[in-house]
Design an enzyme around this catalytic site. Structure first.
Site, PDB file in Angstrom:
ATOM      1  N   ASP A 142      29.049 -19.213 -10.479  1.00 55.54           N
ATOM      2  CA  ASP A 142      30.002 -18.033 -10.025  1.00 55.54           C
ATOM      3  C   ASP A 142      30.956 -18.282  -8.810  1.00 55.54           C
ATOM      4  O   ASP A 142      31.194 -17.678  -8.285  1.00 55.54           O
ATOM      5  CB  ASP A 142      29.124 -17.330  -9.470  1.00 55.54           C
ATOM      6  CG  ASP A 142      28.413 -16.467 -10.693  1.00 55.54           C
ATOM      7  OD1 ASP A 142      29.180 -15.950 -11.656  1.00 55.54           O
ATOM      8  OD2 ASP A 142      27.207 -16.049 -10.594  1.00 55.54           O
ATOM      9  N   ASP A 157      31.534 -14.631 -19.119  1.00 53.80           N
ATOM     10  CA  ASP A 157      32.116 -14.510 -17.710  1.00 53.80           C
ATOM     11  C   ASP A 157      32.593 -15.673 -17.054  1.00 53.80           C
ATOM     12  O   ASP A 157      33.470 -15.618 -16.298  1.00 53.80           O
ATOM     13  CB  ASP A 157      30.942 -13.844 -16.894  1.00 53.80           C
ATOM     14  CG  ASP A 157      30.000 -13.039 -17.346  1.00 53.80           C
ATOM     15  OD1 ASP A 157      29.824 -13.028 -18.703  1.00 53.80           O
ATOM     16  OD2 ASP A 157      29.266 -12.102 -16.765  1.00 53.80           O
TER      17      ASP A 157
HETATM   18  N1  GLY Z   1      29.237 -11.801 -14.120  1.00 53.03           N
HETATM   19  C1  GLY Z   1      28.288 -10.877 -14.169  1.00 53.03           C
HETATM   20  C2  GLY Z   1      28.716  -9.590 -14.464  1.00 53.03           C
HETATM   21  O1  GLY Z   1      29.734  -9.361 -15.083  1.00 53.03           O
HETATM   22  O2  GLY Z   1      27.656  -8.696 -14.494  1.00 53.03           O
END
Ligand code: GLY
Length: 394
Positions: free
Chosen positions: A114, A174
Protein backbone atom coordinates in the site's frame (compact mmCIF):
# COMPACT_ATOMS: atom_id res chain seq x y z
CA UNK A 1 -14.65 27.45 -24.20
CA UNK A 2 -13.46 24.51 -26.34
CA UNK A 3 -15.88 21.82 -27.53
CA UNK A 4 -15.14 19.42 -24.74
CA UNK A 5 -15.66 21.98 -21.99
CA UNK A 6 -18.82 23.19 -23.67
CA UNK A 7 -20.04 19.59 -23.72
CA UNK A 8 -19.42 19.20 -19.93
CA UNK A 9 -21.04 22.53 -19.17
CA UNK A 10 -24.14 21.68 -21.24
CA UNK A 11 -24.60 18.38 -19.43
CA UNK A 12 -24.30 20.09 -16.05
CA UNK A 13 -27.00 22.62 -16.88
CA UNK A 14 -29.45 20.17 -18.44
CA UNK A 15 -28.98 17.58 -15.69
CA UNK A 16 -29.46 20.17 -12.93
CA UNK A 17 -32.68 21.42 -14.50
CA UNK A 18 -34.21 18.04 -15.26
CA UNK A 19 -33.49 16.41 -11.88
CA UNK A 20 -34.92 19.23 -9.78
CA UNK A 21 -32.07 18.81 -7.25
CA UNK A 22 -29.91 21.72 -6.19
CA UNK A 23 -26.36 21.36 -7.49
CA UNK A 24 -23.48 23.54 -6.48
CA UNK A 25 -21.13 24.69 -9.21
CA UNK A 26 -17.37 24.00 -9.01
CA UNK A 27 -16.46 27.12 -7.10
CA UNK A 28 -19.30 26.58 -4.61
CA UNK A 29 -18.18 22.97 -4.21
CA UNK A 30 -14.64 24.13 -3.40
CA UNK A 31 -15.99 26.56 -0.77
CA UNK A 32 -18.17 23.79 0.61
CA UNK A 33 -15.12 21.47 0.82
CA UNK A 34 -13.10 24.19 2.58
CA UNK A 35 -15.79 24.65 5.21
CA UNK A 36 -16.25 20.93 5.71
CA UNK A 37 -12.51 20.18 5.95
CA UNK A 38 -12.07 23.05 8.40
CA UNK A 39 -14.70 21.32 10.53
CA UNK A 40 -12.88 17.98 10.04
CA UNK A 41 -9.67 19.51 11.38
CA UNK A 42 -11.51 20.85 14.43
CA UNK A 43 -12.71 17.35 15.29
CA UNK A 44 -9.52 15.50 14.35
CA UNK A 45 -7.04 17.74 16.13
CA UNK A 46 -7.89 16.77 19.74
CA UNK A 47 -7.87 13.06 18.79
CA UNK A 48 -4.51 13.15 16.99
CA UNK A 49 -1.44 11.94 18.86
CA UNK A 50 1.94 10.40 18.07
CA UNK A 51 0.29 7.09 17.09
CA UNK A 52 -3.09 7.97 15.60
CA UNK A 53 -2.32 10.40 12.82
CA UNK A 54 -5.01 10.43 10.17
CA UNK A 55 -8.85 10.34 10.01
CA UNK A 56 -10.29 7.34 8.17
CA UNK A 57 -14.00 6.88 8.87
CA UNK A 58 -16.75 7.01 11.51
CA UNK A 59 -16.96 4.04 13.86
CA UNK A 60 -19.59 3.70 16.57
CA UNK A 61 -20.58 7.31 15.97
CA UNK A 62 -17.02 8.59 16.52
CA UNK A 63 -14.32 9.83 14.21
CA UNK A 64 -11.76 7.06 13.76
CA UNK A 65 -8.11 7.98 13.30
CA UNK A 66 -5.49 5.47 12.13
CA UNK A 67 -1.77 4.86 12.48
CA UNK A 68 0.67 5.86 9.76
CA UNK A 69 0.97 2.17 8.77
CA UNK A 70 -2.76 1.94 7.90
CA UNK A 71 -3.30 1.81 4.13
CA UNK A 72 -5.54 4.89 4.29
CA UNK A 73 -3.18 7.19 6.22
CA UNK A 74 -2.14 9.21 3.14
CA UNK A 75 -5.57 10.27 1.97
CA UNK A 76 -6.38 12.91 4.57
CA UNK A 77 -3.07 14.77 4.06
CA UNK A 78 -3.70 14.41 0.33
CA UNK A 79 -7.09 16.07 0.75
CA UNK A 80 -5.46 18.98 2.57
CA UNK A 81 -2.86 19.35 -0.19
CA UNK A 82 -5.65 19.45 -2.76
CA UNK A 83 -7.37 22.20 -0.76
CA UNK A 84 -4.10 24.12 -0.86
CA UNK A 85 -3.89 23.64 -4.60
CA UNK A 86 -7.47 24.75 -5.17
CA UNK A 87 -7.40 27.79 -2.86
CA UNK A 88 -3.73 28.85 -2.72
CA UNK A 89 -4.17 29.58 1.00
CA UNK A 90 -1.19 29.05 3.31
CA UNK A 91 -3.53 27.68 5.96
CA UNK A 92 -4.06 24.53 3.90
CA UNK A 93 -0.37 24.07 3.19
CA UNK A 94 0.42 24.29 6.91
CA UNK A 95 -2.28 21.79 7.81
CA UNK A 96 -1.23 19.49 4.96
CA UNK A 97 2.36 19.48 6.20
CA UNK A 98 1.22 18.75 9.73
CA UNK A 99 -0.64 15.64 8.58
CA UNK A 100 2.01 14.53 6.05
CA UNK A 101 5.17 14.51 8.18
CA UNK A 102 4.07 11.75 10.62
CA UNK A 103 4.02 9.32 7.68
CA UNK A 104 7.75 9.65 7.03
CA UNK A 105 8.73 6.35 8.64
CA UNK A 106 6.47 4.43 6.25
CA UNK A 107 9.15 4.80 3.55
CA UNK A 108 10.87 1.83 5.23
CA UNK A 109 7.76 -0.29 5.73
CA UNK A 110 8.17 -3.22 3.33
CA UNK A 111 5.34 -5.20 4.89
CA UNK A 112 2.63 -4.08 2.47
CA UNK A 113 1.94 -3.09 -1.11
CA UNK A 114 0.00 0.00 0.00
CA UNK A 115 3.02 2.29 -0.22
CA UNK A 116 1.61 4.29 -3.13
CA UNK A 117 -1.68 4.97 -1.35
CA UNK A 118 0.16 6.08 1.77
CA UNK A 119 3.12 7.96 0.36
CA UNK A 120 2.21 9.17 -3.13
CA UNK A 121 -1.07 10.68 -1.91
CA UNK A 122 0.72 12.54 0.93
CA UNK A 123 4.44 13.03 0.25
CA UNK A 124 3.84 12.94 -3.50
CA UNK A 125 1.61 15.98 -3.23
CA UNK A 126 3.97 17.63 -0.73
CA UNK A 127 6.77 17.30 -3.28
CA UNK A 128 4.58 18.52 -6.14
CA UNK A 129 3.54 21.63 -4.21
CA UNK A 130 6.84 22.54 -2.50
CA UNK A 131 9.69 21.00 -4.54
CA UNK A 132 11.41 20.27 -1.25
CA UNK A 133 14.09 17.68 -2.04
CA UNK A 134 13.65 16.03 1.36
CA UNK A 135 10.17 14.92 0.24
CA UNK A 136 11.59 13.62 -3.02
CA UNK A 137 14.12 11.45 -1.15
CA UNK A 138 11.37 10.00 1.03
CA UNK A 139 9.36 9.11 -2.07
CA UNK A 140 12.27 7.48 -3.87
CA UNK A 141 13.03 5.35 -0.83
CA UNK A 142 9.32 4.45 -0.60
CA UNK A 143 9.40 3.23 -4.20
CA UNK A 144 12.52 1.16 -3.59
CA UNK A 145 10.95 -0.40 -0.50
CA UNK A 146 7.78 -1.23 -2.47
CA UNK A 147 9.87 -2.84 -5.23
CA UNK A 148 11.38 -5.28 -2.70
CA UNK A 149 8.00 -7.04 -2.79
CA UNK A 150 8.41 -7.86 -6.49
CA UNK A 151 8.93 -11.51 -7.39
CA UNK A 152 10.40 -11.99 -10.89
CA UNK A 153 9.04 -15.57 -11.14
CA UNK A 154 5.52 -14.23 -10.68
CA UNK A 155 6.07 -10.90 -12.41
CA UNK A 156 4.16 -9.08 -9.66
CA UNK A 157 4.48 -7.21 -6.39
CA UNK A 158 3.07 -9.25 -3.52
CA UNK A 159 0.07 -7.44 -2.06
CA UNK A 160 -0.53 -8.93 1.34
CA UNK A 161 1.31 -11.03 3.90
CA UNK A 162 -1.81 -11.90 5.91
CA UNK A 163 -4.00 -14.99 5.40
CA UNK A 164 -0.96 -17.17 4.65
CA UNK A 165 -3.16 -20.24 5.29
CA UNK A 166 -5.22 -19.26 2.22
CA UNK A 167 -2.74 -17.71 -0.19
CA UNK A 168 0.97 -18.10 -0.94
CA UNK A 169 1.47 -14.95 -3.01
CA UNK A 170 -1.71 -12.87 -3.17
CA UNK A 171 -1.95 -10.06 -5.69
CA UNK A 172 -5.00 -7.81 -5.57
CA UNK A 173 -6.36 -5.59 -8.32
CA UNK A 174 -5.97 -2.59 -5.96
CA UNK A 175 -2.20 -3.00 -6.33
CA UNK A 176 -2.40 -1.32 -9.77
CA UNK A 177 -2.86 1.95 -7.87
CA UNK A 178 0.59 1.72 -6.28
CA UNK A 179 2.45 1.59 -9.59
CA UNK A 180 2.29 5.35 -10.14
CA UNK A 181 4.81 5.85 -7.32
CA UNK A 182 7.22 3.47 -9.08
CA UNK A 183 6.91 5.21 -12.44
CA UNK A 184 7.41 8.60 -10.85
CA UNK A 185 10.45 7.42 -8.85
CA UNK A 186 12.04 5.80 -11.93
CA UNK A 187 11.82 9.12 -13.74
CA UNK A 188 13.09 11.20 -10.81
CA UNK A 189 15.88 8.88 -9.65
CA UNK A 190 17.00 7.33 -12.94
CA UNK A 191 16.50 3.84 -11.39
CA UNK A 192 14.98 2.22 -14.47
CA UNK A 193 14.23 -1.05 -12.68
CA UNK A 194 11.40 0.67 -10.79
CA UNK A 195 9.61 1.26 -14.08
CA UNK A 196 10.35 -2.32 -15.20
CA UNK A 197 8.70 -3.60 -12.03
CA UNK A 198 5.60 -1.46 -12.62
CA UNK A 199 5.27 -2.57 -16.24
CA UNK A 200 5.80 -6.24 -15.44
CA UNK A 201 3.18 -6.04 -12.68
CA UNK A 202 0.66 -4.43 -15.01
CA UNK A 203 1.21 -7.03 -17.76
CA UNK A 204 0.90 -9.95 -15.34
CA UNK A 205 -2.27 -8.42 -13.91
CA UNK A 206 -3.65 -7.96 -17.41
CA UNK A 207 -3.02 -11.62 -18.12
CA UNK A 208 -4.45 -13.16 -14.97
CA UNK A 209 -6.89 -10.85 -13.22
CA UNK A 210 -9.51 -10.42 -15.93
CA UNK A 211 -12.45 -12.55 -16.95
CA UNK A 212 -13.82 -12.93 -20.49
CA UNK A 213 -16.24 -10.06 -19.89
CA UNK A 214 -13.36 -7.79 -18.70
CA UNK A 215 -14.49 -7.72 -15.10
CA UNK A 216 -11.72 -8.52 -12.62
CA UNK A 217 -11.11 -10.89 -9.77
CA UNK A 218 -10.07 -9.26 -6.53
CA UNK A 219 -7.24 -11.62 -5.45
CA UNK A 220 -5.07 -13.80 -7.67
CA UNK A 221 -2.89 -16.18 -5.71
CA UNK A 222 0.39 -17.29 -7.33
CA UNK A 223 2.92 -19.98 -6.63
CA UNK A 224 5.96 -17.83 -5.75
CA UNK A 225 8.40 -20.51 -6.99
CA UNK A 226 7.14 -20.82 -10.55
CA UNK A 227 4.56 -18.05 -11.00
CA UNK A 228 1.64 -20.43 -11.66
CA UNK A 229 -1.82 -19.15 -10.77
CA UNK A 230 -3.20 -21.18 -7.86
CA UNK A 231 -6.50 -19.46 -7.01
CA UNK A 232 -8.73 -16.62 -8.10
CA UNK A 233 -10.62 -15.33 -5.09
CA UNK A 234 -12.35 -12.40 -3.57
CA UNK A 235 -11.65 -10.86 -0.17
CA UNK A 236 -13.89 -7.80 -0.06
CA UNK A 237 -16.40 -8.72 -2.76
CA UNK A 238 -19.61 -10.78 -2.58
CA UNK A 239 -18.14 -13.98 -4.04
CA UNK A 240 -15.11 -15.24 -5.93
CA UNK A 241 -16.93 -14.84 -9.25
CA UNK A 242 -18.64 -11.53 -8.48
CA UNK A 243 -17.51 -8.05 -9.51
CA UNK A 244 -16.62 -6.04 -6.43
CA UNK A 245 -17.37 -2.44 -7.41
CA UNK A 246 -14.29 -0.73 -5.97
CA UNK A 247 -12.04 -3.42 -7.45
CA UNK A 248 -13.36 -2.63 -10.93
CA UNK A 249 -12.73 1.05 -10.21
CA UNK A 250 -9.12 0.41 -9.10
CA UNK A 251 -8.53 -1.50 -12.33
CA UNK A 252 -9.97 1.28 -14.49
CA UNK A 253 -7.94 3.92 -12.70
CA UNK A 254 -4.76 1.81 -12.65
CA UNK A 255 -4.68 1.00 -16.36
CA UNK A 256 -5.69 4.53 -17.35
CA UNK A 257 -2.81 5.87 -15.23
CA UNK A 258 -0.39 3.32 -16.75
CA UNK A 259 -1.30 4.53 -20.23
CA UNK A 260 -1.04 8.19 -19.23
CA UNK A 261 2.42 7.63 -17.75
CA UNK A 262 3.91 5.24 -20.36
CA UNK A 263 1.94 5.87 -23.60
CA UNK A 264 1.86 2.06 -24.00
CA UNK A 265 -1.26 1.31 -26.09
CA UNK A 266 -1.76 -2.10 -24.42
CA UNK A 267 -2.70 -0.28 -21.23
CA UNK A 268 -5.11 2.02 -23.04
CA UNK A 269 -6.77 -1.02 -24.59
CA UNK A 270 -7.11 -2.68 -21.19
CA UNK A 271 -8.49 0.51 -19.61
CA UNK A 272 -11.09 0.74 -22.38
CA UNK A 273 -12.10 -2.90 -21.96
CA UNK A 274 -12.72 -2.25 -18.25
CA UNK A 275 -14.58 0.95 -19.11
CA UNK A 276 -16.85 -0.94 -21.52
CA UNK A 277 -17.60 -3.55 -18.85
CA UNK A 278 -18.51 -0.78 -16.41
CA UNK A 279 -20.73 0.99 -18.91
CA UNK A 280 -22.71 -2.24 -19.23
CA UNK A 281 -23.42 -2.38 -15.48
CA UNK A 282 -26.87 -1.25 -14.34
CA UNK A 283 -27.06 2.49 -13.75
CA UNK A 284 -23.44 3.37 -14.52
CA UNK A 285 -24.13 4.98 -17.91
CA UNK A 286 -26.83 7.02 -16.20
CA UNK A 287 -24.36 8.04 -13.45
CA UNK A 288 -25.93 6.15 -10.56
CA UNK A 289 -23.59 5.44 -7.66
CA UNK A 290 -23.00 1.66 -7.64
CA UNK A 291 -23.86 -0.75 -4.91
CA UNK A 292 -20.78 -2.25 -3.22
CA UNK A 293 -20.69 -5.25 -5.57
CA UNK A 294 -22.26 -5.42 -9.04
CA UNK A 295 -23.49 -8.94 -8.23
CA UNK A 296 -24.69 -8.26 -4.68
CA UNK A 297 -27.76 -10.47 -4.22
CA UNK A 298 -30.28 -8.08 -2.66
CA UNK A 299 -30.13 -5.02 -4.88
CA UNK A 300 -31.69 -2.47 -4.31
CA UNK A 301 -31.44 -3.36 -0.60
CA UNK A 302 -27.65 -3.29 -0.59
CA UNK A 303 -25.33 -0.53 0.59
CA UNK A 304 -23.85 1.89 -1.92
CA UNK A 305 -20.17 2.43 -2.38
CA UNK A 306 -19.57 6.12 -3.04
CA UNK A 307 -15.83 5.47 -2.97
CA UNK A 308 -16.14 3.19 -6.01
CA UNK A 309 -18.08 5.93 -7.79
CA UNK A 310 -15.46 8.56 -6.92
CA UNK A 311 -12.52 6.42 -8.11
CA UNK A 312 -14.39 5.51 -11.30
CA UNK A 313 -15.47 9.09 -12.00
CA UNK A 314 -11.91 10.38 -11.66
CA UNK A 315 -10.56 7.60 -13.89
CA UNK A 316 -13.30 8.04 -16.51
CA UNK A 317 -12.40 11.73 -16.64
CA UNK A 318 -8.76 10.99 -17.50
CA UNK A 319 -9.71 8.25 -19.92
CA UNK A 320 -12.11 10.67 -21.57
CA UNK A 321 -9.23 12.95 -22.44
CA UNK A 322 -6.77 10.14 -23.29
CA UNK A 323 -8.89 7.84 -25.46
CA UNK A 324 -9.52 8.88 -29.05
CA UNK A 325 -13.26 8.33 -28.65
CA UNK A 326 -13.44 9.55 -25.06
CA UNK A 327 -16.63 11.63 -24.99
CA UNK A 328 -18.76 8.85 -23.56
CA UNK A 329 -16.29 8.44 -20.70
CA UNK A 330 -16.44 12.17 -19.95
CA UNK A 331 -20.21 11.89 -20.01
CA UNK A 332 -20.28 9.14 -17.37
CA UNK A 333 -17.62 10.90 -15.27
CA UNK A 334 -19.78 14.02 -15.31
CA UNK A 335 -22.91 12.14 -14.31
CA UNK A 336 -21.21 10.27 -11.46
CA UNK A 337 -19.70 13.55 -10.26
CA UNK A 338 -23.13 15.15 -10.23
CA UNK A 339 -24.61 12.22 -8.34
CA UNK A 340 -21.85 12.46 -5.71
CA UNK A 341 -22.34 16.24 -5.51
CA UNK A 342 -26.06 15.91 -4.83
CA UNK A 343 -27.49 16.06 -1.31
CA UNK A 344 -27.96 12.27 -1.51
CA UNK A 345 -24.21 11.77 -1.18
CA UNK A 346 -22.58 15.12 -0.33
CA UNK A 347 -22.88 15.81 3.40
CA UNK A 348 -24.00 19.16 4.78
CA UNK A 349 -21.26 21.26 6.32
CA UNK A 350 -20.89 20.50 10.03
CA UNK A 351 -22.20 16.94 9.69
CA UNK A 352 -20.67 13.57 8.78
CA UNK A 353 -17.70 14.25 11.15
CA UNK A 354 -16.15 16.46 8.51
CA UNK A 355 -16.09 13.93 5.66
CA UNK A 356 -17.40 15.21 2.35
CA UNK A 357 -19.19 12.12 1.10
CA UNK A 358 -21.61 9.72 2.73
CA UNK A 359 -22.45 6.09 1.84
CA UNK A 360 -19.24 4.21 1.18
CA UNK A 361 -18.66 0.56 1.95
CA UNK A 362 -15.24 -0.70 2.98
CA UNK A 363 -15.46 -4.42 3.71
CA UNK A 364 -18.99 -5.81 3.62
CA UNK A 365 -18.10 -9.52 4.07
CA UNK A 366 -16.31 -8.62 7.30
CA UNK A 367 -19.23 -6.50 8.39
CA UNK A 368 -16.90 -3.53 8.54
CA UNK A 369 -17.37 0.06 7.31
CA UNK A 370 -20.79 -0.41 5.76
CA UNK A 371 -22.61 2.67 4.50
CA UNK A 372 -20.26 5.13 6.19
CA UNK A 373 -18.04 7.99 5.08
CA UNK A 374 -14.51 6.81 4.21
CA UNK A 375 -11.60 9.14 3.59
CA UNK A 376 -10.55 7.73 0.21
CA UNK A 377 -13.97 8.48 -1.28
CA UNK A 378 -13.32 12.14 -0.44
CA UNK A 379 -9.81 11.94 -1.91
CA UNK A 380 -10.88 10.77 -5.37
CA UNK A 381 -13.89 13.09 -5.35
CA UNK A 382 -11.64 16.09 -4.55
CA UNK A 383 -9.17 14.93 -7.18
CA UNK A 384 -11.92 15.11 -9.77
CA UNK A 385 -13.20 18.44 -8.48
CA UNK A 386 -9.65 19.80 -8.78
CA UNK A 387 -9.26 18.50 -12.35
CA UNK A 388 -12.63 19.87 -13.38
CA UNK A 389 -12.10 23.27 -11.82
CA UNK A 390 -8.63 23.69 -13.33
CA UNK A 391 -9.86 22.61 -16.78
CA UNK A 392 -12.62 25.22 -16.59
CA UNK A 393 -10.07 27.94 -15.81
CA UNK A 394 -7.84 27.06 -18.77
N1 GLY B 1 -7.36 -1.29 -1.02
C1 GLY B 1 -8.31 -1.73 -0.12
C2 GLY B 1 -9.68 -1.32 -0.44
O1 GLY B 1 -9.97 -0.86 -1.53
O2 GLY B 1 -10.53 -1.49 0.40
Amino acid sequence: MNNCKYFLFAILISYSCSSGKKYLNESELITNAEEQLTYALEIAEPLRDSILVSPRTIEDGKLKLVKSSDWTSGFFPGNLWMMYEMTGKDFWQNEALKYTLPLKKEQWNGGTHDMGFKMFCSYGKAWEKTNNSEFKEVLIQSAKTLATRFNPEVGCIRSWDHNSDKWDFPVIIDNMMNLELLLWAAKESGEAYLKDVAIAHAYTTMENHFREDNSSYHVVDYNPKNGNVQNKHTHQGYSHESSWARGQAWGLYGFTMMYRETSNEDFLEQAQKIAEFLLEQPGIKEGRVPYWDFDAPNVPDEPFDASAAAVMASAFYDLGYLAPDGERYLDVSEKLFLALSSPDFLASVGENKGFLLMHSTGHKPHNSEIDVPIVYADYYYLELLKKRSSSMLN
